[in-house]
Design an enzyme around this catalytic site. Structure first.
Site, PDB file in Angstrom:
ATOM      1  N   GLY A 111       4.464   7.303   3.239  1.00  0.00           N
ATOM      2  CA  GLY A 111       3.497   7.080   4.319  1.00  0.00           C
ATOM      3  C   GLY A 111       2.638   5.875   3.975  1.00  0.00           C
ATOM      4  O   GLY A 111       2.601   5.440   2.817  1.00  0.00           O
ATOM      5  N   ILE A 138      -0.480   3.200   3.323  1.00  0.00           N
ATOM      6  CA  ILE A 138      -1.621   3.230   2.400  1.00  0.00           C
ATOM      7  C   ILE A 138      -2.688   4.122   3.044  1.00  0.00           C
ATOM      8  O   ILE A 138      -2.948   4.002   4.246  1.00  0.00           O
ATOM      9  CB  ILE A 138      -2.205   1.807   2.203  1.00  0.00           C
ATOM     10  CG1 ILE A 138      -1.129   0.831   1.701  1.00  0.00           C
ATOM     11  CG2 ILE A 138      -3.386   1.833   1.240  1.00  0.00           C
ATOM     12  CD1 ILE A 138      -1.604  -0.624   1.652  1.00  0.00           C
ATOM     13  N   GLY A 188      -2.675   9.839   2.747  1.00  0.00           N
ATOM     14  CA  GLY A 188      -2.958  11.151   2.143  1.00  0.00           C
ATOM     15  C   GLY A 188      -1.845  11.673   1.250  1.00  0.00           C
ATOM     16  O   GLY A 188      -1.724  12.883   1.061  1.00  0.00           O
ATOM     17  N   THR A 223      -1.521  11.473  -2.023  1.00  0.00           N
ATOM     18  CA  THR A 223      -2.063  12.164  -3.202  1.00  0.00           C
ATOM     19  C   THR A 223      -2.583  13.549  -2.830  1.00  0.00           C
ATOM     20  O   THR A 223      -2.289  14.534  -3.513  1.00  0.00           O
ATOM     21  CB  THR A 223      -3.196  11.335  -3.836  1.00  0.00           C
ATOM     22  OG1 THR A 223      -2.661  10.053  -4.181  1.00  0.00           O
ATOM     23  CG2 THR A 223      -3.727  11.995  -5.090  1.00  0.00           C
ATOM     24  N   TYR A 238      -3.713  -8.587  -5.068  1.00  0.00           N
ATOM     25  CA  TYR A 238      -4.505  -8.792  -3.854  1.00  0.00           C
ATOM     26  C   TYR A 238      -5.306 -10.086  -3.906  1.00  0.00           C
ATOM     27  O   TYR A 238      -5.517 -10.742  -2.898  1.00  0.00           O
ATOM     28  CB  TYR A 238      -5.434  -7.594  -3.590  1.00  0.00           C
ATOM     29  CG  TYR A 238      -4.747  -6.455  -2.862  1.00  0.00           C
ATOM     30  CD1 TYR A 238      -4.162  -6.653  -1.610  1.00  0.00           C
ATOM     31  CD2 TYR A 238      -4.672  -5.180  -3.419  1.00  0.00           C
ATOM     32  CE1 TYR A 238      -3.523  -5.617  -0.933  1.00  0.00           C
ATOM     33  CE2 TYR A 238      -4.037  -4.134  -2.744  1.00  0.00           C
ATOM     34  CZ  TYR A 238      -3.468  -4.370  -1.505  1.00  0.00           C
ATOM     35  OH  TYR A 238      -2.832  -3.342  -0.844  1.00  0.00           O
ATOM     36  N   GLN A 245       5.334  -6.319  -8.008  1.00  0.00           N
ATOM     37  CA  GLN A 245       6.454  -5.520  -7.497  1.00  0.00           C
ATOM     38  C   GLN A 245       7.488  -5.228  -8.584  1.00  0.00           C
ATOM     39  O   GLN A 245       8.140  -4.179  -8.553  1.00  0.00           O
ATOM     40  CB  GLN A 245       7.107  -6.185  -6.276  1.00  0.00           C
ATOM     41  CG  GLN A 245       6.193  -6.248  -5.051  1.00  0.00           C
ATOM     42  CD  GLN A 245       5.725  -4.872  -4.557  1.00  0.00           C
ATOM     43  OE1 GLN A 245       6.337  -3.853  -4.840  1.00  0.00           O
ATOM     44  NE2 GLN A 245       4.609  -4.851  -3.830  1.00  0.00           N
ATOM     45  N   GLU A 256       5.252  10.856  -5.531  1.00  0.00           N
ATOM     46  CA  GLU A 256       4.503  10.004  -4.620  1.00  0.00           C
ATOM     47  C   GLU A 256       5.188   8.639  -4.583  1.00  0.00           C
ATOM     48  O   GLU A 256       5.319   7.967  -5.578  1.00  0.00           O
ATOM     49  CB  GLU A 256       3.055   9.866  -5.124  1.00  0.00           C
ATOM     50  CG  GLU A 256       2.169   9.138  -4.157  1.00  0.00           C
ATOM     51  CD  GLU A 256       0.682   9.213  -4.521  1.00  0.00           C
ATOM     52  OE1 GLU A 256       0.320  10.006  -5.414  1.00  0.00           O
ATOM     53  OE2 GLU A 256      -0.085   8.461  -3.919  1.00  0.00           O
ATOM     54  N   ARG A 257       5.665   8.277  -3.404  1.00  0.00           N
ATOM     55  CA  ARG A 257       6.414   7.031  -3.175  1.00  0.00           C
ATOM     56  C   ARG A 257       7.731   6.994  -3.942  1.00  0.00           C
ATOM     57  O   ARG A 257       8.123   7.945  -4.608  1.00  0.00           O
ATOM     58  CB  ARG A 257       5.578   5.802  -3.521  1.00  0.00           C
ATOM     59  CG  ARG A 257       4.474   5.559  -2.539  1.00  0.00           C
ATOM     60  CD  ARG A 257       4.288   4.052  -2.323  1.00  0.00           C
ATOM     61  NE  ARG A 257       3.326   3.788  -1.291  1.00  0.00           N
ATOM     62  CZ  ARG A 257       3.611   3.817   0.010  1.00  0.00           C
ATOM     63  NH1 ARG A 257       4.838   4.075   0.411  1.00  0.00           N
ATOM     64  NH2 ARG A 257       2.682   3.588   0.896  1.00  0.00           N
ATOM     65  N   GLU A 287      -8.808  -3.023  -2.568  1.00  0.00           N
ATOM     66  CA  GLU A 287      -8.306  -3.012  -1.192  1.00  0.00           C
ATOM     67  C   GLU A 287      -9.334  -3.443  -0.155  1.00  0.00           C
ATOM     68  O   GLU A 287      -9.077  -3.351   1.048  1.00  0.00           O
ATOM     69  CB  GLU A 287      -7.794  -1.600  -0.836  1.00  0.00           C
ATOM     70  CG  GLU A 287      -6.568  -1.211  -1.634  1.00  0.00           C
ATOM     71  CD  GLU A 287      -6.169   0.246  -1.479  1.00  0.00           C
ATOM     72  OE1 GLU A 287      -5.076   0.614  -1.941  1.00  0.00           O
ATOM     73  OE2 GLU A 287      -6.965   1.031  -0.928  1.00  0.00           O
TER      74      GLU A 287
HETATM   75  N1  DCP Z   1       1.314  -1.122  -3.021  1.00  0.00           N
HETATM   76  C1  DCP Z   1       2.027  -2.307  -2.979  1.00  0.00           C
HETATM   77  N2  DCP Z   1       3.375  -2.308  -3.173  1.00  0.00           N
HETATM   78  C2  DCP Z   1       4.050  -1.149  -3.373  1.00  0.00           C
HETATM   79  C3  DCP Z   1       3.361   0.075  -3.380  1.00  0.00           C
HETATM   80  C4  DCP Z   1       1.982   0.056  -3.189  1.00  0.00           C
HETATM   81  O1  DCP Z   1       1.422  -3.368  -2.787  1.00  0.00           O
HETATM   82  N3  DCP Z   1       5.362  -1.185  -3.573  1.00  0.00           N
HETATM   83  C5  DCP Z   1      -0.162  -1.146  -2.936  1.00  0.00           C
HETATM   84  C6  DCP Z   1      -0.744  -0.756  -1.619  1.00  0.00           C
HETATM   85  C7  DCP Z   1      -2.039  -0.082  -1.991  1.00  0.00           C
HETATM   86  C8  DCP Z   1      -1.796   0.493  -3.368  1.00  0.00           C
HETATM   87  O2  DCP Z   1      -0.664  -0.216  -3.881  1.00  0.00           O
HETATM   88  O3  DCP Z   1      -3.084  -1.038  -2.083  1.00  0.00           O
HETATM   89  C9  DCP Z   1      -1.524   1.978  -3.365  1.00  0.00           C
HETATM   90  O4  DCP Z   1      -0.753   2.283  -2.243  1.00  0.00           O
HETATM   91  P1  DCP Z   1      -0.046   3.675  -1.997  1.00  0.00           P
HETATM   92  O5  DCP Z   1       0.169   3.813  -0.540  1.00  0.00           O
HETATM   93  O6  DCP Z   1       1.152   3.770  -2.868  1.00  0.00           O
HETATM   94  O7  DCP Z   1      -1.101   4.756  -2.545  1.00  0.00           O
HETATM   95  P2  DCP Z   1      -2.429   5.351  -1.874  1.00  0.00           P
HETATM   96  O8  DCP Z   1      -3.290   5.792  -2.997  1.00  0.00           O
HETATM   97  O9  DCP Z   1      -3.005   4.398  -0.899  1.00  0.00           O
HETATM   98  O10 DCP Z   1      -1.829   6.593  -1.120  1.00  0.00           O
HETATM   99  P3  DCP Z   1      -2.576   7.790  -0.378  1.00  0.00           P
HETATM  100  O11 DCP Z   1      -3.926   7.329   0.074  1.00  0.00           O
HETATM  101  O12 DCP Z   1      -1.635   8.114   0.753  1.00  0.00           O
HETATM  102  O13 DCP Z   1      -2.656   8.891  -1.387  1.00  0.00           O
END
Ligand code: DCP
Length: 230
Positions: free
Chosen positions: A27, A29, A32, A34, A69, A80, A103-104, A171
């Site tokens: 899903g 960024i 949810g 986590t 970023y 990456q 997760e991912r 972010e």
């Molecule tokens: N990200 C990225 N490239 C990837 C995976 C993630 O640039 N291949 C970046 C995007 C976000 C950060 O890493 O800034 C974390 O993204 P995730 O969606 O993996 O994790 P979150 O913590 O945002 O997920 P959630 O809020 O759904 O728990």
């Protein structure tokens, strides 16, 4: 009760030494992921692999997420490449439980993030080619298990608000347009199936709901995740 049945079946499963039922939680960024994984902490026989992002924020003291970023043209490739490594590590991590929630995955890294960075020109075509070759090589040579994908579907403006509220320092400058592009790529991959291979059946969850209501939504998936494990 259903839980006793599930427990019995899980123990049977343990005894039979099969591969774990592997669930990839995907899903946008801030969708949810986590929180979703944490909901499953209550079930003993599930291994949770959460928050790979913490590794990306601290590699020998370096915050790769922040570097990426701040200067994407310079750091997207490095970032990456490291994401792929941490994901492969999670895919390969052995578990003693019958269910594994991650997760991912390597897939969203390639089909959403790397894809976007390539289309944007953040990754040079040569850099993209290297990442893509690594991805193909891994797919060919190393078994990556995936039995179910849980897709936490959200509306871009909703997660954009959440991202601003949670205020993860790296972010803060993420624009809505970036979230919209990532949303489209998740949809194309998991729903429309237009450009990329979808490695497992998809269970879609409405993840726009706020924390007070989302637990009910999560509960609906317990069934599928635990039942399919046996
Ligand atoms: N990200 C990225 N490239 C990837 C995976 C993630 O640039 N291949 C970046 C995007 C976000 C950060 O890493 O800034 C974390 O993204 P995730 O969606 O993996 O994790 P979150 O913590 O945002 O997920 P959630 O809020 O759904 O728990």
């Amino acid at each position: 009760s259903i839980f006793h049945k599930v427990e019995r079946l899980i123990h049977k499963m343990n005894a039979s030494n099969l591969k774990p039922f592997t669930v990839l939680v995907e899903g946008n960024i801030g969708s949810g992921k986590t929180t979703f994984l944490e909901h499953f902490q209550q079930f003993e026989d599930i291994t949770l692999l959460t928050e790979p992002v913490e590794e990306w924020r601290n590699l020998k003291g370096w915050n790769l997420l922040d570097l990426m970023y701040k200067d994407p043209a310079k750091w997207a490739m490095t970032f990456q490449a490291y994401v792929s490594m941490t994901m492969l590590d999670m895919h390969r991590r052995p578990t003693s439980t019958p269910v594994k929630l991650m997760e991912r995955s390597l897939y969203s890294a390639r089909y959403c993030f790397v894809e976007h960075m390539m289309r944007q020109g953040t990754l040079h075509p040569a850099q993209f080619a290297v990442l893509d070759e690594w991805f193909r090589f891994i797919q060919r040579e190393i078994p990556i298990e995936a039995d179910l994908i849980v897709y936490l579907k959200t509306t871009p403006s909703v997660v954009h608000e959440r991202i601003k509220r949670r205020a993860r320092s790296e972010e803060q400058c993420v624009p809505l347009s970036y979230i919209e592009e990532l949303h489209k790529l998740h949809e194309d991959w998991l729903v429309n199936r237009t450009f990329a291979e979808c490695p497992a059946p998809v269970l879609m969850i409405d993840a726009d709901l706020d924390l007070t209501q989302i637990t009910e939504e999560y509960k609906k998936s317990e069934h599928q995740i635990l039942r399919r494990a046996v």
